[in-house]
Design a protein around this motif. Structure first.
Motif, PDB file in Angstrom:
ATOM      1  N   THR A 116       3.110   6.963   7.505  1.00  0.00           N
ATOM      2  CA  THR A 116       1.573   5.606   7.235  1.00  0.00           C
ATOM      3  C   THR A 116       1.496   4.854   6.028  1.00  0.00           C
ATOM      4  O   THR A 116       1.606   3.856   6.134  1.00  0.00           O
ATOM      5  CB  THR A 116       0.263   6.550   7.537  1.00  0.00           C
TER       6      THR A 116
ATOM      7  N   GLU B  63       4.655   3.059   6.578  1.00  0.00           N
ATOM      8  CA  GLU B  63       3.738   1.526   7.143  1.00  0.00           C
ATOM      9  C   GLU B  63       2.876   0.265   6.475  1.00  0.00           C
ATOM     10  O   GLU B  63       3.334  -0.828   6.068  1.00  0.00           O
ATOM     11  CB  GLU B  63       2.945   1.557   8.343  1.00  0.00           C
ATOM     12  N   LYS B  64       2.302   0.801   5.667  1.00  0.00           N
ATOM     13  CA  LYS B  64       0.880   0.062   4.475  1.00  0.00           C
ATOM     14  C   LYS B  64       1.934  -0.602   3.315  1.00  0.00           C
ATOM     15  O   LYS B  64       2.351  -1.815   3.312  1.00  0.00           O
ATOM     16  CB  LYS B  64       0.244   1.338   4.214  1.00  0.00           C
TER      17      LYS B  64
END
Length: 918
Positions: free
Chosen positions: A206, A209-210
């Motif tokens: 995550t 991705e950010k």
């Protein structure tokens, strides 16, 4: 500048000494420590001032306490004889400059007299020291070549030393394959931290991705900013197009009116004009021949007679037809341009909802800057006033609600007080007693009930019911008084609490009102300044200064359009005046030529048609009435020659669209007019080609619409960038929350610290790199501009210094070489130490020679022949003897050979003893 006399009151070991300089080649001779350097420093100090405390220089304060300073007298080509006096304790060390005519001045005037000579150029260009020659032996070939060229082009070694310093400092910071430089070390440390970060981040999908989205957003912001920068540059170009549009219109008009393909060689045009003159001569002969036979015409047209009587006027008018048509086309273009300006103005009025009465805006930069500051302050005050007003309204409403609640509570308390007073007037029964009597009443009622049952008397039931009811009522009302007292206390506490809150609200309202008063005061102060600007520049007081500033470019644009409209209107009026004068010239022929309701161009066309008809009539009627054979023969011969001349003219022009003599005449007239117009067209093309694609067509309306689209695009890009940045900040916050687990937070902090240090070091490295490249660019520019003249002068001096052993100094493929008398080429490193010294002296002297007119400054040589043998010294002295004819040379030496040479050639010598005496 030529030194004439040195008057030393006190300087080092010299006291009350006067040194006269009689010749342009002067020697100050003395043993070591005799004071030669002191004389040099005295001249330098008097001309440029006493050294500052931070300057590392020998102290020349007089040893016996004499006054510190003296005078230097020199002759200047512009100012004549100049006396410069300077003393340490007098006038704070400032110079007193006195001219022959009595005019005097201070240091500023001295700088003007000495200009362009400065202390730096005096030290580095016109002073020759032994140390400069000693440094040559420590340089390799590349550095030595660069040094020699730099000295020749700039007059000193400063450029080379600066370049060396920049390169050394740069290499201390970074080398491509280095390990010791700071940036190399920091990059290795950063690489280790990056590897650790990659290892930790690989465990957080995550997060990755950010982070990827953040990188994408960064790229999007960069792309949007680049696009915005592009739009800004495009806006500048379009604004320039607006500004230069009248020039473009003129260029386009000239392009349409005069095509380059119509231009012919000057010699060919002259040949055509000569043949046209021959054609006109033949035409005149034909006219004379036909007029001589006019009496024999059976019938003659009155129009023809009118034409014959005014033929010269008609011919002159036909010559002006091209100018009329050109001016008519120019008028049409001006009308189109004026229409474009009007449409642009209407577009701006409509887009920005402006009044047709545009104010005159002529702000200075200072006023606009002050207005921008005050506009920002006004905007902040208005925003703060709105916030405080809203808060005040909220508190006022709350205060009203609280006042209503307090009134209600007060009413309740007053009711409780009345009830309490009434109860006080009555006999108060204790609750316990009341319960006892109530119990007794119930017990008696039960007794009566038993009696009623036993006795069987029905009337006894009535007391039973009454007594039982009294007992129950007494039990029920026994605790009500206490409850009433408790409720009153709670109401009183609540009242006090509400009263306290009401006081707080009132205090807050008071503070808000004070703040609003302060804001109103500041706004009133701004309004005063705003009122002054409104009166001066015609702004509306109902608008904010921010709105003023936003509309100023629009007002200026509208003013520009109005000025252009006025200019176009004046130009149209002038053209109409000229065309009207041409129409007046045709007024004499209105009986034969229809001129009513026609433009000047159409009138000239009708006039040409009339002339053509009369010529046709002349050719047809005259010939039909001619009966004489001789006349016919002459006429046929003339017409044959006319046909041949016409054929020659048309063949010389050789253009398919030119098929008649009139068209040929028009073409020649056009070629004559196109010479000036073509030159104007070329000048205009050079002025506008950077802003217009000359292969395209432009309209002012389209340019204005393009400018509006650009501004809209810039606004959209600003909003897009703001949106991206907001999303970026959101993701950044989310990532920071994820990084609070500890490991990534520390690693990222380490990376940021490393990057910060690397960026600072990189900025230093780039600064040194740019400085190094700048010195190289300066060197290259000087080489391109001065190298040929420099090498020629250096060759001449080097040839003299080497007694003809070397005959040429040249630069080939960026390398410096010398050529001997046997045409053999030598690199600099192959020369002996003394020869290299001679070459260095040749470069130094060449620079001084080439800039004699600029500086006209004496050359100071302090034993500048360190490695010279006796022969080389003699050649140097011979060179200096010739050199001193245009530049004064002052030698400071302890060399006996120098003294012997000066004595042998009867040159001026000043001998100095160890104690400073002469």
């Amino acid at each position: 500048m030529k030194l004439l006399q040195l008057k030393i009151d006190g300087f080092g070991k010299f006291n009350n000494q006067v040194f006269d300089i009689y010749s342009d080649n002067q020697l100050f001779f003395g043993e070591n420590e005799a004071g030669k350097s002191t004389i040099y420093q005295f001249i330098r100090t008097i001309l440029f001032g006493f050294p500052k405390k931070r300057e590392i220089i020998r102290d020349f304060t007089p040893v016996n306490g004499a006054i510190y300073g003296g005078k230097v007298i020199f002759e200047d080509k512009v100012y004549g004889k100049v006396t410069v006096e300077r003393f340490k304790e007098k006038n704070k060390g400032q110079a007193l400059v006195t001219l022959e005519n009595g005019q005097s001045g201070n240091d500023l005037f001295l700088e003007k007299v000495l200009a362009p000579l400065t202390k730096e150029s005096f030290d580095q260009v016109f002073s020759f020291q032994q140390e400069q020659l000693a440094d040559l032996t420590q340089l390799n070939e590349v550095r030595l070549q660069h040094l020699l060229l730099t000295v020749g082009l700039t007059g000193s070694e400063r450029l080379t030393k600066m370049n060396d310093t920049f390169m050394k400092e740069r290499q201390k910071l970074f080398k491509p394959s280095g390990r010791v430089p700071e940036i190399n070390q920091k990059l290795r440390q950063l690489k280790k931290v990056e590897q650790q970060i990659e290892l930790v981040e690989s465990q957080e999908a995550t997060y990755q991705e950010k982070n990827t989205r953040m990188s994408k957003l960064t790229n999007l912001v960069e792309t949007a900013e680049k696009e915005k920068d592009y739009q800004s540059e495009l806006e500048k170009t379009v604004l320039e197009q607006q500004k230069r549009f009248p020039m473009y219109i003129e260029w386009e008009s000239l392009s349409r009116e005069f095509s380059e393909s119509d231009n012919s060689a000057i010699s060919k045009i002259e040949e055509i004009k000569q043949e046209v003159r021959n054609y006109r001569f033949l035409l005149d002969k034909e006219k004379e021949l036909l007029e001589s036979q006019g009496e024999q015409l059976e019938t003659q047209s009155p129009a023809y007679h009118f034409y014959i009587e005014n033929q010269q006027i008609f011919d002159d008018l036909l010559d002006d037809q091209l100018a009329v048509e050109s001016m008519t086309e120019r008028r049409q273009l001006l009308e189109e341009q004026l229409l474009d300006y009007q449409e642009s103005k209407e577009t701006l009025y409509k887009k920005y909802r402006l009044s047709k009465e545009i104010v005159t805006i002529d702000l200075s930069d200072d006023v606009e800057d002050e207005m921008m500051i005050l506009a920002k302050e006004e905007e902040e005050l208005i925003r703060e006033k709105v916030v405080l007003s809203n808060e005040k309204s909220r508190l006022v409403i709350r205060q009203k609600d609280m006042n209503y609640a307090l009134t209600t509570v007060e009413n309740q308390l007053s009711t409780k007080v009345v009830d309490s007073a009434k109860s006080d007037n009555k006999k108060e029964i204790d609750p316990l007693t009341q319960r006892m009597f109530s119990g007794l009443s119930i017990a008696v009622s039960l007794l009566f009930l038993i009696m009623a049952v036993v006795l069987g008397k029905n009337w006894i039931y009535l007391p039973v019911v009454i007594l039982f009811g009294v007992g129950v009522f007494g039990f029920l009302t026994a605790g009500k008084k206490k409850n009433s007292i408790t409720t009153s206390e709670e109401v009183r506490d609540d009242y006090l609490l509400q009263l306290s809150e009401s006081d707080e609200v009132e205090h807050s309202l008071h503070e808000l009102e004070n703040k609003l008063v302060g804001i109103e005061t500041r706004l009133a102060s701004l309004q005063t300044k705003k009122q002054n600007w409104a009166e001066i520049y015609g702004f509306s007081m109902k608008e904010t200064m921010t709105l003023w500033l936003s509309r100023i470019p629009i007002y200026i644009q509208l003013q520009t359009i109005q000025e252009k409209e006025l200019e176009m209107t004046k130009n149209l009026a002038e053209i109409d005046r000229v065309l009207g004068s041409y129409s007046d010239l045709l007024a004499f022929s209105k009986q034969w030529i229809p001129l009513e309701n026609r433009t000047t161009k159409e009138s000239f066309q009708a006039m040409k048609q009339f002339v053509d008809e009369q010529k046709t009539y002349l050719n047809e009627k005259a010939l039909s009435s001619n009966t004489q054979q001789n006349f016919q023969s002459q006429l046929n011969s003339l017409r044959k020659k006319l046909t041949e001349s016409k054929h020659i003219i048309l063949s010389l022009i050789d253009l398919p669209q030119i098929t008649s003599i009139d068209e040929a005449m028009f073409w020649i007239k056009k070629q004559e007019m196109s010479k000036v117009s073509q030159s104007r067209k070329e000048d205009l093309g050079l002025s506008i080609e950077s802003y217009f694609d000359l292969s395209k067509k432009y309209k002012l309306v389209e340019i204005n619409q393009h400018l509006i689209r650009i501004k809209n695009k810039e606004d959209e890009l600003s909003e897009t960038i703001s949106r991206y940045q907001d999303e970026f900040q959101t993701l950044k916050y989310e990532l920071s929350q994820m990084e609070k687990n500890g490991s990534l937070d520390v690693l990222y902090q380490q990376r940021e610290n490393q990057l910060s240090v690397i960026r600072d070091l990189s900025d230093q490295w780039i600064s040194y790199k740019i400085a190094e490249e700048l010195t190289q660019d300066v060197f290259q520019y000087l080489s391109d501009q001065q190298l040929p003249a420099l090498l020629a002068t250096v060759t001449s001096y080097f040839k003299i210094l080497t007694d003809g052993a070397y005959i040429k100094v040249l630069v080939t493929n960026g390398q410096l070489y010398v050529r001997d008398k046997e045409q053999k080429r030598w690199s600099i490193i192959q020369l002996s130490t003394g020869t290299k010294d001679q070459l260095y002296m040749a470069f130094r002297l060449a620079f001084v020679h080439l800039h004699t007119e600029d500086y006209n400054t004496p050359v100071m040589i302090d034993d500048g022949w360190l490695h010279f043998d006796t022969k080389r010294k003699l050649t140097l002295f011979r060179l200096l003897s010739g050199f001193s004819k245009h530049t004064q040379v002052i030698c400071l030496s302890s060399d006996q050979a120098v003294k012997a040479y000066f004595e042998a050639h009867d040159l001026s010598i000043v001998t100095i003893g160890r104690d400073g005496s002469v």
